[in-house]
Enzyme design. Structure first.
Site, PDB file in Angstrom:
ATOM      1  CB  SER A  99      47.831  66.030  25.244  1.00 57.64           C
ATOM      2  OG  SER A  99      47.050  66.420  24.121  1.00 57.64           O
TER       3      SER A  99
ATOM      4  CE  LYS B  43      45.816  69.809  24.172  1.00 62.06           C
ATOM      5  NZ  LYS B  43      45.515  68.532  23.481  1.00 62.06           N
TER       6      LYS B  43
ATOM      7  CB  SER C   9      44.535  64.590  23.425  1.00 64.58           C
ATOM      8  OG  SER C   9      45.708  63.833  23.352  1.00 64.58           O
TER       9      SER C   9
END
Length: 513
Positions: free
Chosen positions: A170, A95, A194
């Protein structure tokens, strides 16, 4: 670069702005004293230069659109890990709020764009040491403050099940890349859901570990007390294997306890889940925006677990419905204080700070605050107003209420091995248009967090696994366990995966299998 020393006029402007009521003659004294004091800043900078890390040379590329069908890659790389380890042969996406040294990091935002870390995050070092190949950085939402996949400045991430729909956020790119089969495993981050939100939307396994189990060192912070990193995978076994590699203290993260006993989470899956008791949380169903198809799919998954030999009962936890309000106050005031005004890291804790990132982001967002996404603007407005009018009083109240919330879950977990509920009340929603109204952008970003966010506050381990499909879209079942009992959570997740014969894959992946 040495710190510029203030002249007398600069000290005068500061004194006036702060309403310190300093006379002109005293101002000269303060100026002299401050100038002497600030020499220490230059000494510290000189000393730090002697120990500052130097980023390794690593190759990376920005993918062409044809190589990035879901817009899930930020940059591609090929960083080989150890030749012999438990993750050898597995390709991992990281990420883009997590540092990979020598590879650009944007965190979905132009306020971070242009920064390249010089040190690997602990989770990255551990993956490489275990043999994983880092295949690149996955797109994440703008400063990670969205449960939808439409706020990253690189454009929306598209769901492999239906490219008109959200991949969830996210950790949007991480879940989309795993679901589509472009990588085997991915690192996600979780402050309000997330890891679990995109896993529910994309049909992956997303495990938010117990708070502090996995070091956050090298992740871009939002609010220190709710920051989590964890695995996103296609199978529970891969999540357990990845967690085995990632878990444990690193001595640099104040979120962690002083010691964590090592556990082989993969080996623990061999223990049968038969007889484990499941508390089906009433308050996790029938929310104002719950889709009946989602609730029905999750209850069907619970019935599957019962048929596999687990015991399920309904349990009421009224405090669960208060969790989102408590999270709102902690995340908004806390993020305003730390992520915005504190340039990500804030101060007043011992551990790893990234001085270059702090300076880069702090300077860049102040040059153009309008570059913040709609969600971060909402956080800054709400948080600043609350802090300027109530001075953190409500944050303190929410922290006190956190104990009541955690104890409510713990009381139920005293009778049950795990708690379950829908990960999200809805299936993947349609991605807003590029010119969508602000109300729609905000609505699609925050509409799904009611069940996930309370466990970022309390820190309980929580894993989203596919409960099944409803009209062709994945539905997530969230399994919650006692603190540091991630093992039992994963055992129940494995029981469901085994009972259904494996979790479903998007059509494109099935056709290529």
């Amino acid at each position: 670069m040495p710190l510029d020393q203030p002249d007398l006029e600069a000290i005068g402007r500061l004194a006036e702005a702060a309403r310190l009521d300093i006379s002109p003659s005293d101002l000269e004294v303060y100026h002299g004293a401050a100038s002497g004091l600030l020499q220490s800043w230059n000494v510290v900078e000189e000393l730090y230069a002697e120990i500052a890390p130097v980023a390794p040379q690593r190759d990376w590329t920005r993918p062409e659109a044809t190589e990035n069908p879901f817009n899930a890659w930020y940059v591609r790389a090929e960083i080989a890990g150890a030749s012999d380890g438990p993750l050898t042969g597995l390709r991992a996406a990281i990420k883009d709020n997590v540092a990979v040294a020598g590879v650009p990091m944007m965190n979905g935002s132009t306020t971070v764009e242009g920064y390249t870390p010089d040190t690997d995050a602990t989770v990255v070092s551990r993956l490489l040491a275990a043999g994983a190949t880092i295949a690149g950085k996955s797109v994440c939402e703008d400063l990670c403050f969205s449960g939808g996949s439409h706020t990253a400045k690189t454009g929306p991430v598209r769901n492999p099940w239906d490219q008109t729909r959200s991949a969830g956020g996210s950790s949007s790119g991480s879940a989309a890349l795993v679901a589509s089969g472009e990588v085997d495993i991915a690192v996600g981050g979780d402050q309000g859901g997330s890891i679990r939100i995109p896993s529910a939307f994309c049909g992956t396994v997303g495990h938010k570990p117990t708070f502090g189990l996995v070091p956050y060192t090298g992740g871009f912070p939002i609010e220190q007390s709710i920051d989590h990193l964890g695995p996103i995978t296609r199978t529970v076994a891969d999540a357990a294997l990845m967690l085995t590699v990632l878990a444990g203290t690193d001595g640099l993260d104040p979120r962690q306890p002083s010691a964590i006993a090592p556990i082989d989470y993969l080996a623990a899956l061999q223990e049968p889940a038969t007889g484990l008791r499941i508390g089906v949380v009433t308050e996790g169903f029938g929310l104002a925006n719950s889709e009946p198809e989602v609730d029905a799919c999750v209850r069907a998954a619970v019935a599957t677990l019962e048929a596999a030999g687990l015991v399920a009962e309904e349990v009421s936890i009224p405090w669960h419905r208060h969790g989102a309000a408590i999270w709102d106050v902690i995340s908004v005031e806390g993020a305003t204080w730390q992520m915005v005004e504190g340039n990500g890291y804030g101060m007043n804790w011992k551990g790893y700070y990234d001085p270059e990132l702090i300076a880069h982001y702090g300077r860049q967002w102040r040059e153009d605050p309008s570059a913040f996404s709609e969600t971060v603007k909402l956080v800054a407005l709400g948080g600043t107003y609350a802090l300027q009018t109530a001075y953190g009083k409500h944050y303190a109240m929410a922290r006190a209420l956190e104990t009541s919330l955690r104890e409510a879950y713990d009381e139920a977990l005293g009778s049950y091995d795990v708690l379950v509920m829908p990960t999200l009340p809805i299936r993947a929603s349609v991605i807003p248009d590029a010119d969508a109204l602000v109300a729609d952008v905000l609505g699609r970003a925050l509409e799904m967090v009611a069940n996930t966010c309370p466990f970022d506050v309390t820190g309980h381990p929580a894993c989203s696994v596919p409960a099944g499909l409803a009209d062709g879209l994945p539905v997530g079942l969230m399994i919650v366990g006692s603190m540091f009992d991630d093992t039992t959570v994963l055992r129940v997740a494995q029981a469901l995966e085994t009972a259904v014969g494996g979790f479903p894959l998007p059509t494109s992946v099935r056709s290529n299998a």
